[in-house]
Design a protein around this motif. Structure first.
Motif, mmCIF file in Angstrom:
data_model
loop_
_atom_site.group_PDB
_atom_site.id
_atom_site.type_symbol
_atom_site.label_atom_id
_atom_site.label_comp_id
_atom_site.label_asym_id
_atom_site.label_seq_id
_atom_site.Cartn_x
_atom_site.Cartn_y
_atom_site.Cartn_z
ATOM 1 N N SER A 92 0.846 -1.201 0.000
ATOM 2 C CA SER A 92 0.000 0.000 0.000
ATOM 3 C C SER A 92 0.878 1.246 0.000
ATOM 4 N N GLY A 93 0.253 2.383 -0.292
ATOM 5 C CA GLY A 93 0.987 3.644 -0.310
ATOM 6 C C GLY A 93 0.097 4.784 0.142
ATOM 7 N N HIS A 94 0.717 5.898 0.539
ATOM 8 C CA HIS A 94 -0.050 7.069 0.956
ATOM 9 C C HIS A 94 0.853 8.297 0.992
ATOM 10 N N GLN A 95 0.216 9.466 1.199
ATOM 11 C CA GLN A 95 0.952 10.700 1.448
ATOM 12 C C GLN A 95 0.572 11.189 2.846
ATOM 13 N N PRO A 96 1.428 10.965 3.842
ATOM 14 C CA PRO A 96 1.109 11.362 5.211
ATOM 15 C C PRO A 96 1.493 12.816 5.483
ATOM 16 N N TYR A 97 0.718 13.461 6.370
ATOM 17 C CA TYR A 97 0.999 14.850 6.716
ATOM 18 C C TYR A 97 0.256 15.208 8.000
ATOM 19 N N SER A 98 0.524 16.388 8.520
ATOM 20 C CA SER A 98 -0.235 16.898 9.659
ATOM 21 C C SER A 98 -0.363 18.410 9.524
ATOM 22 N N VAL A 99 -1.569 18.895 9.620
ATOM 23 C CA VAL A 99 -1.816 20.331 9.498
ATOM 24 C C VAL A 99 -1.432 21.064 10.785
ATOM 25 N N LYS A 100 -1.823 20.510 11.924
ATOM 26 C CA LYS A 100 -1.577 21.176 13.203
ATOM 27 C C LYS A 100 -0.489 20.497 14.035
ATOM 28 N N GLY A 101 0.100 19.415 13.527
ATOM 29 C CA GLY A 101 1.137 18.693 14.252
ATOM 30 C C GLY A 101 0.593 17.406 14.856
ATOM 31 N N ALA A 102 1.453 16.407 14.961
ATOM 32 C CA ALA A 102 1.040 15.106 15.503
ATOM 33 C C ALA A 102 2.259 14.309 15.920
ATOM 34 N N THR A 103 2.049 13.395 16.857
ATOM 35 C CA THR A 103 3.068 12.415 17.228
ATOM 36 C C THR A 103 2.449 11.033 17.075
ATOM 37 N N ILE A 104 3.173 10.127 16.400
ATOM 38 C CA ILE A 104 2.642 8.798 16.140
ATOM 39 C C ILE A 104 3.680 7.733 16.487
ATOM 40 N N PHE A 105 3.182 6.556 16.835
ATOM 41 C CA PHE A 105 3.995 5.359 17.016
ATOM 42 C C PHE A 105 3.886 4.580 15.711
ATOM 43 N N VAL A 106 5.038 4.200 15.123
ATOM 44 C CA VAL A 106 5.038 3.613 13.782
ATOM 45 C C VAL A 106 5.891 2.347 13.748
ATOM 46 N N LYS A 107 5.370 1.317 13.081
ATOM 47 C CA LYS A 107 6.132 0.095 12.832
ATOM 48 C C LYS A 107 6.116 -0.172 11.330
ATOM 49 N N LEU A 108 7.295 -0.314 10.745
ATOM 50 C CA LEU A 108 7.443 -0.500 9.303
ATOM 51 C C LEU A 108 8.060 -1.856 8.977
ATOM 52 N N TRP A 109 7.602 -2.421 7.865
ATOM 53 C CA TRP A 109 8.181 -3.647 7.303
ATOM 54 C C TRP A 109 8.081 -4.817 8.285
ATOM 55 N N GLN A 110 6.946 -4.947 8.947
ATOM 56 C CA GLN A 110 6.796 -6.000 9.959
ATOM 57 C C GLN A 110 5.516 -6.806 9.786
ATOM 58 N N MET A 111 4.920 -6.755 8.589
ATOM 59 C CA MET A 111 3.671 -7.461 8.345
ATOM 60 C C MET A 111 3.874 -8.654 7.425
#
Length: 230
Positions: A92-111
């Motif tokens: 899958s693919g996407h364009q991630p962004y935040s208008v007002k700011g954000a903090t996220i927990f992310v796990k990549l390449w683990q599925m």
């Protein structure tokens, strides 16, 4: 790059020990929790978006798992406020962004490559929580390889009573977690290898944790070697 890359060992990072580093994209910083590989990596991170920051559209060959910790994270014109859990399957693919700011927990390449369904769950919605035994649980994902949930414990309640099959990873979402007199505040991350019984319990005001079990048994060292060679 190797960070906490020996999955046979316990790993932990307390919130107060965060070290933020710049990503390749302006306005986006991250704390690397574990990592195998360069920019295309098997990685677990805390990622912070400054207001009006973004990443260009990109693909995730190994999938992406996200929990929004603060602010509002957005992708492809869809907003995910604090508390949303997202799984973007491999390819899958996407364009991630935040208008007002954000903090996220992310796990990549683990599925698993068998995973194809997009998941989006609002963990702030009480209807997504259920009483299981002695605790409140918000199920997030489960298959033969891993089980993911948020769990709420009352004051001093042990997180585990028996050995956890397949190892365990957790992130403190709210409250405090205690391990051998060490206090882990909200934002702290811990990982325990296969064959252990972590001696951890909620603090005096209880705790909410993100919990992933089972997945360490599925790590393929051939996949990790491929990432290191990219």
């Amino acid at each position: 790059m190797l960070i906490n890359a020996d999955f046979s060992q316990r790993a932990a990072l307390a919130f107060e020990d965060y070290q933020w580093v710049d990503s390749p994209q302006k306005g986006v910083e991250r704390v690397m929790l574990d990592r195998v590989g360069a920019e295309k990596a098997r990685a677990t991170s805390i990622v912070r978006y400054a207001p009006d920051s973004y990443f260009p559209h990109h693909l995730h060959p190994g999938g992406e798992e996200i929990l929004v910790l603060s602010g509002t994270f957005s992708a492809d014109d869809t907003d995910y406020p604090i508390g949303w859990y997202i799984r973007n399957p491999p390819t899958s693919g996407h364009q991630p962004y935040s208008v007002k700011g954000a903090t996220i927990f992310v796990k990549l390449w683990q599925m698993s490559t068998d995973e194809h369904q997009h998941v989006a769950i609002d963990t702030t919605d009480d209807s997504n929580w259920q009483l299981q035994g002695d605790r409140q649980i918000c199920p997030l994902f489960s298959d033969d390889d891993e089980q993911v949930s948020l769990q709420r414990l009352t004051a001093s309640q042990p997180l585990f009573m028996t050995e956890v099959v397949g190892g365990v990873e957790l992130l403190v979402i709210a409250g405090e977690l205690i391990e051998n007199k060490q206090t882990y505040k909200s934002g702290s991350w811990l990982r325990f290898p296969i064959g252990t019984l972590p001696q951890i319990s909620a603090g005096l005001k209880g705790v909410t944790v993100y919990l992933k079990t089972g997945y360490l048994a599925q790590i393929k060292h051939t996949d990790i070697a491929a990432l290191l060679n990219e």
